[in-house]
Design a protein around this motif. Structure first.
Motif, PDB file in Angstrom:
ATOM      1  N   LEU A 628      13.118 -48.968  95.462  1.00  0.00           N
ATOM      2  CA  LEU A 628      13.797 -47.943  96.254  1.00  0.00           C
ATOM      3  C   LEU A 628      15.055 -48.461  96.946  1.00  0.00           C
ATOM      4  N   SER A 629      15.173 -49.793  97.073  1.00  0.00           N
ATOM      5  CA  SER A 629      16.331 -50.343  97.794  1.00  0.00           C
ATOM      6  C   SER A 629      17.644 -50.041  97.084  1.00  0.00           C
ATOM      7  N   GLY A 630      17.567 -49.839  95.798  1.00  0.00           N
ATOM      8  CA  GLY A 630      18.794 -49.565  95.055  1.00  0.00           C
ATOM      9  C   GLY A 630      19.056 -48.084  94.848  1.00  0.00           C
ATOM     10  N   VAL A 631      18.261 -47.246  95.510  1.00  0.00           N
ATOM     11  CA  VAL A 631      18.409 -45.789  95.347  1.00  0.00           C
ATOM     12  C   VAL A 631      19.154 -45.225  96.549  1.00  0.00           C
ATOM     13  N   SER A 632      20.249 -44.507  96.292  1.00  0.00           N
ATOM     14  CA  SER A 632      21.033 -43.912  97.374  1.00  0.00           C
ATOM     15  C   SER A 632      20.524 -42.501  97.683  1.00  0.00           C
ATOM     16  N   GLU A 633      20.944 -41.984  98.857  1.00  0.00           N
ATOM     17  CA  GLU A 633      20.566 -40.617  99.224  1.00  0.00           C
ATOM     18  C   GLU A 633      21.135 -39.614  98.218  1.00  0.00           C
ATOM     19  N   GLU A 634      22.326 -39.894  97.726  1.00  0.00           N
ATOM     20  CA  GLU A 634      22.954 -38.987  96.772  1.00  0.00           C
ATOM     21  C   GLU A 634      22.161 -38.922  95.470  1.00  0.00           C
ATOM     22  N   SER A 635      21.690 -40.084  95.022  1.00  0.00           N
ATOM     23  CA  SER A 635      20.922 -40.099  93.771  1.00  0.00           C
ATOM     24  C   SER A 635      19.564 -39.418  93.942  1.00  0.00           C
ATOM     25  N   LEU A 636      18.988 -39.526  95.153  1.00  0.00           N
ATOM     26  CA  LEU A 636      17.719 -38.837  95.414  1.00  0.00           C
ATOM     27  C   LEU A 636      17.885 -37.324  95.357  1.00  0.00           C
ATOM     28  N   SER A 637      19.004 -36.851  95.896  1.00  0.00           N
ATOM     29  CA  SER A 637      19.229 -35.402  95.941  1.00  0.00           C
ATOM     30  C   SER A 637      19.490 -34.820  94.561  1.00  0.00           C
ATOM     31  N   THR A 638      19.910 -35.671  93.621  1.00  0.00           N
ATOM     32  CA  THR A 638      20.216 -35.167  92.270  1.00  0.00           C
ATOM     33  C   THR A 638      19.083 -35.422  91.281  1.00  0.00           C
ATOM     34  N   MET A 639      18.010 -36.027  91.760  1.00  0.00           N
ATOM     35  CA  MET A 639      16.881 -36.303  90.863  1.00  0.00           C
ATOM     36  C   MET A 639      16.223 -34.996  90.427  1.00  0.00           C
ATOM     37  N   LYS A 640      15.785 -34.961  89.195  1.00  0.00           N
ATOM     38  CA  LYS A 640      15.127 -33.750  88.705  1.00  0.00           C
ATOM     39  C   LYS A 640      13.724 -33.651  89.309  1.00  0.00           C
ATOM     40  N   GLU A 641      13.232 -32.416  89.392  1.00  0.00           N
ATOM     41  CA  GLU A 641      11.910 -32.192  89.963  1.00  0.00           C
ATOM     42  C   GLU A 641      10.843 -32.766  89.034  1.00  0.00           C
ATOM     43  N   VAL A 642       9.765 -33.235  89.659  1.00  0.00           N
ATOM     44  CA  VAL A 642       8.669 -33.802  88.871  1.00  0.00           C
ATOM     45  C   VAL A 642       7.927 -32.679  88.165  1.00  0.00           C
ATOM     46  N   ASP A 643       7.257 -33.004  87.094  1.00  0.00           N
ATOM     47  CA  ASP A 643       6.481 -31.990  86.380  1.00  0.00           C
ATOM     48  C   ASP A 643       5.236 -31.642  87.186  1.00  0.00           C
ATOM     49  N   LYS A 644       4.569 -30.561  86.795  1.00  0.00           N
ATOM     50  CA  LYS A 644       3.445 -30.022  87.557  1.00  0.00           C
ATOM     51  C   LYS A 644       2.299 -31.022  87.636  1.00  0.00           C
ATOM     52  N   LYS A 645       2.032 -31.720  86.552  1.00  0.00           N
ATOM     53  CA  LYS A 645       0.938 -32.687  86.555  1.00  0.00           C
ATOM     54  C   LYS A 645       1.201 -33.801  87.561  1.00  0.00           C
ATOM     55  N   THR A 646       2.422 -34.341  87.555  1.00  0.00           N
ATOM     56  CA  THR A 646       2.771 -35.408  88.500  1.00  0.00           C
ATOM     57  C   THR A 646       2.677 -34.901  89.935  1.00  0.00           C
ATOM     58  N   GLU A 647       3.073 -33.655  90.149  1.00  0.00           N
ATOM     59  CA  GLU A 647       2.998 -33.072  91.496  1.00  0.00           C
ATOM     60  C   GLU A 647       1.554 -33.047  91.992  1.00  0.00           C
ATOM     61  N   TYR A 648       0.621 -32.628  91.116  1.00  0.00           N
ATOM     62  CA  TYR A 648      -0.786 -32.595  91.517  1.00  0.00           C
ATOM     63  C   TYR A 648      -1.332 -34.006  91.738  1.00  0.00           C
ATOM     64  N   ILE A 649      -0.891 -34.963  90.927  1.00  0.00           N
ATOM     65  CA  ILE A 649      -1.327 -36.353  91.122  1.00  0.00           C
ATOM     66  C   ILE A 649      -0.916 -36.838  92.505  1.00  0.00           C
ATOM     67  N   LEU A 650       0.314 -36.564  92.885  1.00  0.00           N
ATOM     68  CA  LEU A 650       0.791 -36.969  94.208  1.00  0.00           C
ATOM     69  C   LEU A 650       0.015 -36.266  95.322  1.00  0.00           C
ATOM     70  N   ILE A 651      -0.302 -34.977  95.115  1.00  0.00           N
ATOM     71  CA  ILE A 651      -1.050 -34.219  96.128  1.00  0.00           C
ATOM     72  C   ILE A 651      -2.421 -34.842  96.363  1.00  0.00           C
ATOM     73  N   PHE A 652      -3.122 -35.149  95.298  1.00  0.00           N
ATOM     74  CA  PHE A 652      -4.481 -35.664  95.466  1.00  0.00           C
ATOM     75  C   PHE A 652      -4.490 -37.132  95.885  1.00  0.00           C
ATOM     76  N   PHE A 653      -3.463 -37.895  95.512  1.00  0.00           N
ATOM     77  CA  PHE A 653      -3.338 -39.239  96.077  1.00  0.00           C
ATOM     78  C   PHE A 653      -3.120 -39.151  97.588  1.00  0.00           C
ATOM     79  N   SER A 654      -2.347 -38.147  98.018  1.00  0.00           N
ATOM     80  CA  SER A 654      -2.128 -37.935  99.443  1.00  0.00           C
ATOM     81  C   SER A 654      -3.437 -37.611 100.154  1.00  0.00           C
ATOM     82  N   HIS A 655      -4.263 -36.777  99.519  1.00  0.00           N
ATOM     83  CA  HIS A 655      -5.576 -36.465 100.101  1.00  0.00           C
ATOM     84  C   HIS A 655      -6.405 -37.739 100.264  1.00  0.00           C
ATOM     85  N   ILE A 656      -6.416 -38.541  99.223  1.00  0.00           N
ATOM     86  CA  ILE A 656      -7.236 -39.757  99.261  1.00  0.00           C
ATOM     87  C   ILE A 656      -6.758 -40.711 100.355  1.00  0.00           C
TER      88      ILE A 656
END
Length: 669
Positions: A628-656
């Motif tokens: 993440l150290s090499g990632v700028s705020e501008e590059s974060l704002s232009t990143m494409k949205e994650v797919d639905k499966k990845t979104e659910y993975i992140l949600i349930f990792f957050s729960h855990i």
């Protein structure tokens, strides 16, 4: 005696008056002596000095009313001249409510409850305080609970506080608004999106609120709403700007309303004067009103309880004396009859007097320059002890088209509006009830249903789809559900109710949402999961959200489990599993919540070890930080949205990660 009914007026010159009355009448014919002086002279001759002293006092106190003759014109319909804004017989009660508000304006919240029959003057007593509140820089918020209104009381409170934002904007300088906005930002921090989702008009206080507004979270519940409203009231209220919240007809409020009121008033940093009125003859000792009173007292919130009875005979006589501009001693025989008929109920008494006037039983005599009546005829009037008789008689005399309009308006409650401001309002609950009773009891459900269908057709034709119209349509149609047998029509109504329920969820009106969803469920066929799985899944998910937000966790869990059991594919279950984990955590079932999240992640292709060493965690954090150290705020704002499966993975990792410390200490260390 001068009091005669209409049928007796033509016989006046054939009746024999006493010598004293003849003298008084002769004085009036001179044309230069006020009628009041003639009456006083008659009183002097009949009763002596005591009665004259009382008359003289009134002449000096209010000469315009009691001394000088009134120019009433020559028309038949002369109006009764009641004192505008005068509260008869309520001096003690006015003092009590004024003293309570004065204490609040010193910085401590209070509650004031007023019980009494409909028409006893509860609302008028409260409204007598409005000018005082405005004079000291306070804010007055009002909402009237209604047994037939399309809006539920909880939303009424939220709407009232939302309107407060408009009041604050109108009363403050730009500098003052900036201070309020800054205080709100400081109090809410990153959570101000929740404030704007509940109170959209808060955006009027700062452009920042408009730019940063976010949609409400699906896991908002009644506790988070209460806490949000408390923080808002804490910021905008103060001894300099106390808030008076007046809720009328609390007998129709629900537990959610009382929870919000208790939460706000129990906050020691808020400055609110809550006034609630209710019909004491329509509530029992176990009603939630009295539970609220007990909870407020237990929380050390100063609470006053007041019961309004009818006016006593003396106060009622004073009111009638003012209306007729006649000395009280002259009006006493009439006021005694009115008291016997109305039991001193102010609204009933006013309607009874108006009924006498319109029917000619109370008439202004232009020759005598005073009101006249016949006591025996009025006494013989057969009326019930209910004001509805008088109002119904009056409404039945109106043209048919006017009656039809009143019937329609009565179906929507005491107040109807198009945009929250313009509209129509019945002058009193009893007038609306009388208008509603113009509809025969056997026809009421059909009338409501037909009205709802007509509104629905009009809105569809004109492309109107706002929430207010939706609630109005569904509330009317639901009154006639027993009349609907067609499966297709029942499904159409189910969809309307589901839409109304989701609109209620969007504005955090969870109680109303639960009501609409219950109707939706009752309209579905037994095989709805087989023939309309997507609709059923969406409905049960909405039911679960409404139940969770209303703190009915058991109902929420059952609805979610139904989705999980009935859904054919794993992907169809993911939303329900996500909310289920949240519900399980709320129910203190962390172990089950952890295992559920773990199972979901495994089915999504993720593997979670049974334990985790600290050095492994440090290595992962270091690796991630380097990426993440090499990632700028501008590059974060232009990143494409994650797919639905990845979104659910992140949600349930957050729960855990949230529950691991409690359910799996080896994972959380």
């Amino acid at each position: 005696m001068l009091s005669r009914a209409r049928g007796d007026f033509d016989k006046a010159d054939t009746q024999t008056d006493s010598p004293i009355q003849v003298v008084a009448q002769k004085m009036q014919t001179l044309g230069k002596i006020p009628v009041s002086v003639c009456h006083m002279t008659q009183n002097l001759l009949e009763s002596g000095l005591k009665g004259v002293c009382e008359d003289l006092h009134l002449l000096l106190l209010d000469p315009d009313r009691f001394l000088f003759d009134k120019e009433m014109g020559t028309h038949e319909n002369v109006d009764l001249l009641y004192r505008k804004g005068k509260l008869y017989g309520r001096d003690k009660e006015e003092s009590l409510i004024t003293d309570a508000f004065c204490r609040v304006s010193r910085g401590k919240s209070e509650a004031f409850f007023i019980g009494g029959f409909s028409g006893s003057g509860k609302s008028k007593l409260v409204n007598s305080l409005r000018d005082r509140v405005d004079a000291v820089g306070g804010y007055v918020l009002t909402y009237k609970c209604d047994d037939v209104s399309k809006e539920k009381p909880f939303y009424g409170i939220v709407t009232a506080l939302d309107q407060l934002c408009t009041i604050i904007q109108g009363r403050n300088t730009p500098e003052g608004l900036l201070a309020v906005a800054n205080n709100l930002k400081s109090a809410f921090g990153d959570d101000y999106w929740l404030l704007t989702s509940l109170l959209p008009n808060v955006c009027l206080l700062s452009s920042d609120f408009i730019v940063n507004r976010k949609p409400a979270s699906e896991t908002i519940n009644i506790r988070s709403v209460c806490f949000t409203l408390v923080r808002f009231v804490r910021v905008v209220s103060s001894p300099v700007h106390p808030i008076m919240l007046f809720l009328d007809d609390l007998q129709w409020a629900d537990d959610t309303v009382f929870e919000v009121i208790h939460t706000i008033l129990s906050d020691t940093l808020s400055c609110m004067f809550f006034v609630g009125t209710y019909r004491d003859n329509e509530v029992r000792s176990h009603h939630a009103i009295f539970n609220l009173i007990h909870k407020l007292e237990a929380s050390n919130v100063p609470t006053t309880k007041l019961l309004l009875n009818g006016l006593n005979q003396e106060d009622l006589n004073t009111m009638i004396s003012d209306a007729l501009c006649l000395f009280p001693r002259i009006c006493r025989p009439l006021s005694d009859i009115v008291f016997q008929k109305t039991k001193g109920n102010p609204f009933f008494a006013l309607e009874f007097m108006e009924s006498l006037r319109t029917r000619g039983l109370l008439r202004y005599n232009h020759q005598l320059k005073r009101w006249v009546w016949n006591e025996s005829i009025i006494r013989s009037e057969e009326i019930t002890d209910n004001v509805q008789y008088l109002l119904s008689s009056k409404l039945n005399g109106l043209p048919g088209n006017i009656q039809g309009l009143l019937k329609v308006l009565a179906c929507f409650g005491t107040t109807t509006s198009e945009d929250g401001q313009s509209g129509f309002k019945f002058v009193h609950d009893k007038v609306r009830e009388a208008a509603y009773n113009l509809i025969p009891a056997s026809d009421k459900n059909q009338f409501h249903y037909d009205l709802g269908q007509i509104l629905h057709a009009i809105c569809q034709r004109k492309g109107i789809g706002d929430s207010q119209s939706q609630f109005a349509i569904v509330s009317q149609i639901n009154r006639g559900l027993l009349l609907v047998e067609s499966p297709s029509l029942r499904m159409e109504i189910a969809e309307l109710n589901m839409k109304a329920g989701n609109l209620s969820l969007d504005r955090s009106d969870f109680v109303t949402a639960n009501s609409y969803f219950s109707v939706t469920l009752s309209l579905l066929s037994e095989d709805h999961w087989e023939i309309m799985p997507a609709f059923s899944r969406s409905l049960y998910y909405s039911v679960a959200k409404a139940a969770y937000s209303s703190a009915n966790l058991e109902k929420a869990q059952k609805a979610l489990q139904k989705i999980i059991d009935e859904s054919k594919s794993f992907n169809e279950k993911l939303d329900a599993l996500h909310l289920l984990v949240t519900v399980l955590v709320e129910r203190d079932a962390q172990e089950q919540a952890f295992n559920t999240s773990l199972e979901v992640l495994m089915q999504l292709g993720e593997k979670i070890p049974d334990s985790f060493e600290k050095r492994d965690a440090r290595a992962m954090v270091k690796k991630t930080s380097k990426i993440l150290s090499g990632v700028s705020e501008e590059s974060l704002s232009t990143m494409k949205e994650v797919d639905k499966k990845t979104e659910y993975i992140l949600i349930f990792f957050s729960h855990i990660s949230d529950i691991a410390f409690f359910a799996k200490p080896a994972m959380g260390e």
